[in-house]
Structure formats: structure tokens, C-alpha cells
Design a protein around this motif. Structure first.
Motif, PDB file in Angstrom:
ATOM      1  N   LYS A   1       5.192   5.520  -3.445  1.00  0.00           N
ATOM      2  CA  LYS A   1       6.085   6.682  -3.474  1.00  0.00           C
ATOM      3  C   LYS A   1       5.912   7.418  -4.803  1.00  0.00           C
ATOM      4  CE  LYS A   1      10.888   7.726  -3.850  1.00  0.00           C
ATOM      5  NZ  LYS A   1      12.180   7.180  -4.120  1.00  0.00           N
TER       6      LYS A   1
ATOM      7  N   GLU B   1       3.868   8.432  -0.032  1.00  0.00           N
ATOM      8  CA  GLU B   1       5.027   9.287   0.254  1.00  0.00           C
ATOM      9  C   GLU B   1       5.353  10.077  -1.014  1.00  0.00           C
ATOM     10  OE1 GLU B   1       9.786   8.897   1.393  1.00  0.00           O
ATOM     11  OE2 GLU B   1       8.651   7.145   0.758  1.00  0.00           O
TER      12      GLU B   1
ATOM     13  N   GLN C   1       0.815  -1.219   0.000  1.00  0.00           N
ATOM     14  CA  GLN C   1       0.000   0.000   0.000  1.00  0.00           C
ATOM     15  C   GLN C   1       0.846   1.264   0.000  1.00  0.00           C
ATOM     16  OE1 GLN C   1      -2.669  -0.334   3.258  1.00  0.00           O
ATOM     17  NE2 GLN C   1      -3.947  -1.832   2.215  1.00  0.00           N
ATOM     18  N   ALA C   2       2.030   1.186   0.647  1.00  0.00           N
ATOM     19  CA  ALA C   2       2.846   2.397   0.738  1.00  0.00           C
ATOM     20  C   ALA C   2       3.400   2.702  -0.644  1.00  0.00           C
ATOM     21  CB  ALA C   2       3.978   2.185   1.744  1.00  0.00           C
TER      22      ALA C   2
ATOM     23  N   GLY D   1       1.217   7.659   6.030  1.00  0.00           N
ATOM     24  CA  GLY D   1       2.404   7.068   5.382  1.00  0.00           C
ATOM     25  C   GLY D   1       2.052   6.220   4.164  1.00  0.00           C
ATOM     26  N   GLY D   2       0.792   6.139   3.814  1.00  0.00           N
ATOM     27  CA  GLY D   2       0.372   5.316   2.669  1.00  0.00           C
ATOM     28  C   GLY D   2       0.884   5.854   1.342  1.00  0.00           C
TER      29      GLY D   2
END
Ligand code: PCA
Length: 329
Positions: free
Chosen positions: A29, A62, A26-27, A59-60
Motif C-alpha cells: 500500500k 494499492e 506482495q500486496a 491488487g498487488g
């Protein structure tokens, strides 16, 4: 019994790693190219925007900003986002006037010369610009004005005749046209490279804000800044349309809220920065003040020519923006 315990703990371990994995999946960038230096207020606002999105999504998502044209140069940022090489980025959209005259609505001399009028002009133009960007595969998030544009020289200038033959740094079609109409020679240079251009004599003058002159320490090469308040161009933050449509609603909500805040704080910073940077130019040794009446009159006549040329090039949609702006004043 023993087996059972093993099975249980293996199950727990699996469950734990599934959480880690789904967290990792999920995170996301997003690299965000910016054309201007990290110290510039637009870049500071973009960094705050990125932080806001990171906090808001837990934080999901960035967003990592890359100032000074370090990831893509200013002129390449829009194409990089359109082609998906970068998901998001910031760009002075009037730099793309050659693609469509509508991008130059914010660089028409003496149409909107104050922050209030620039906001009204933006309100009048926003629907058309949003549609134009959408047709180009871009989703608009927010736009922040630069402080009013003035003229930089390395000598005293009191009339258009004094400008003849000067090498003039341009940043879009309007600034190049201004050079032509005042008898100067335009040379297109990104803000990130102007200190060097002035130091080596590739350029000797420009139209820009106090902010850019201050950021680039132009007092090392130039001597005069004339406050002309010719226009207030905007930087835009845009997202690749496919990336935007694949973004889930909860994340979109956070991005939109952070974008709204960025437009507000960016405009506020731009206002604050106007006086601060003019004082900075003075402290650097430059002569800073309003242009003389005779020069202003001559520039206004050139502004009328440029307004007529822009309306001709931008057609009905351009006229509708100017009409809506005049009606809102
Ligand atoms: N600074 C940018 C655009 C407008 C401004 O004030 C530049 O000079 O490139």
C-alpha cells in the motif's frame, strides 16, 4: 493410513496458508498525499491513476490518495516523499523555486501561454527536471498543467496602479515577485486555505486558474477575474527514489503506463475545465473577461523583468530550456 491422511490435510492447510501469506506479503500500500481538494481535476486524475495501478497489478499495489493536504500540506509533500514518510505524492513543483530556480521554468510570465506551448515547454524542460529531481532522491512519474493563470480581485482593475497596496495571495516565488513588481503585498497561502483567507481579508487578490477559483468558490469574496493567460504551471507526481528502485519491473511497467495515461487525460481535463470553470465563476456572479490592453501592456513589461531575473537565477540550464522551447515553436 489415518496418519497419512492427517499429514496430507495438514500439508494442504499449510500450502493454503502459504498462498495467503505470500499474497499478503506482495500486496503493498502506498499512501499518496495530494495538496488540492478531491473535487479538483488533478486529484480526480490522481485517483484514476491509483485505480489504474491497482487494476493493472491485480491488487498487488494499492495506492491510496489523500486530497486537500490532509496527510501532508502542499508545502510539506515534497520533503515527505524525499525523506520516505510518503512513498508517492503530488505537488506544484514551482512551489520549490526557492530551492532551485529551475523549478520555476513553468511560471515565467508570457513565455508559454497556451496548452500547446506549455506542452512544448514541458518537452524542452523534462530531461533537466527529471535529472534535478533524481539528484534530490525523487523519481518523476507524470506532470499535468493547470489552466492558464489569470488575475482575481475584489474590484475593477484597469492598470498596475489600481493594484497598489492590495494583499495578494501567492503560491510560489514568481507569484510573490509579481506582487512586489505591481506594488502589492504578497502573502503565501495554500489553495486549500484560500476561501478562508479571502473571507477574513488576509488576502484580497491572487493569480491562479479559473479551476482553483471555481473549486474554492471565490465568488463568495471576490468579484473580478481577468483572463491574462500569464503561464500554465504544472503539478507533478513523484516517487521516492529508493522505493522506486525496489519496485519490481512488472509493477514499474504498470505504473509507467498508468502515468502516461494520467498525463494525457489530465491535460485533456485541464483544457475542458478551462471554459467550464470560467462559466462557473460567471454563474457565481463574478465579472469574467480578458484584461484591458493597457493592463496587459504593463504586465508584459513586468513579465520581461521576471524573465530576465529567472534566466539570471537559472543559469545555463535555464537558458537551454528556453532556447530548446523557442526552437520547437
Ligand atoms: N492553482 C494552484 C496553482 C496554479 C493554479 O491554477 C493554486 O492556486 O494554488
Amino acid at each position: 493410513m489415518r496418519n497419512n491422511v492427517l499429514v496430507k490435510s495438514a500439508g494442504a492447510a499449510l500450502f493454503a496458508s502459504a498462498i495467503t501469506l505470500s499474497g499478503a506479503a506482495q500486496a503493498e500500500k502506498w499512501d499518496m498525499p495530494l495538496a488540492y481538494s478531491a473535487t479538483n481535476f488533478h486529484s480526480a486524475v490522481a485517483a484514476e491513476f491509483a485505480k489504474c495501478v491497482g487494476t493493472g497489478t491485480g491488487g498487488g499495489l494499492e495506492i491510496v490518495t489523500h486530497p486537500s493536504g490532509s496527510l501532508f500540506k502542499g508545502g510539506d509533500i515534497k520533503r515527505a516523499i524525499q525523506t520516505g514518510q510518503a512513498p508517492i505524492g503530488e505537488r506544484l513543483l514551482s512551489g520549490h523555486q526557492n530551492e532551485d530556480a529551475l523549478f520555476g521554468f513553468d511560471s515565467i510570465p508570457f513565455l508559454a501561454t497556451s496548452f500547446d506551448d506549455a506542452d512544448k515547454l514541458w518537452a524542452a524542460a523534462k530531461p533537466t527536471l527529471t535529472e534535478l529531481l533524481d539528484e534530490q532522491g525523487l523519481h518523476l512519474l507524470y506532470a499535468v498543467p493547470w489552466p492558464p493563470q489569470g488575475l482575481y480581485f475584489k474590484k475593477e482593475v484597469n492598470s498596475v496602479a489600481d493594484m497598489k497596496g492590495i494583499k495578494f495571495r501567492s503560491y510560489n516565488n514568481a507569484t510573490a515577485r509579481l506582487a512586489e513588481l505591481t506594488g502589492m503585498s504578497p502573502v503565501s497561502i495554500e489553495a486549500a486555505e484560500i476561501s478562508q483567507a479571502f473571507a477574513t481579508g488576509v488576502a484580497e487578490a491572487m493569480v491562479s486558474s479559473g479551476a482553483t477559483g471555481y473549486d474554492r468558490k471565490v465568488w463568495e469574496s471576490l468579484t473580478h477575474f481577468y483572463e491574462v493567460d500569464a503561464w500554465l504551471p504544472r503539478n507533478y507526481v513523484i516517487v521516492n527514489k529508493d522505493v522506486w528502485s525496489k519496485t519490481d519491473d512488472a509493477t514499474k511497467n504498470v505504473i509507467n503506463a498508468c502515468a502516461q495515461l494520467a498525463e494525457y487525460t489530465g491535460t485533456w481535463r485541464s483544457k475542458e475545465y478551462t471554459g467550464f470553470t470560467l462559466a462557473g465563476l460567471t454563474a457565481g456572479g463574478m465579472t469574467v473577461g480578458p484584461a484591458g490592453d493597457a493592463l496587459v501592456e504593463e504586465l508584459k513589461a513586468i513579465g520581461e523583468t521576471m524573465t530576465a531575473e529567472w534566466l539570471e537565477a537559472a543559469g545555463d540550464k535555464g537558458q537551454a530550456i528556453v532556447d530548446a522551447f523557442n526552437a520547437s515553436k
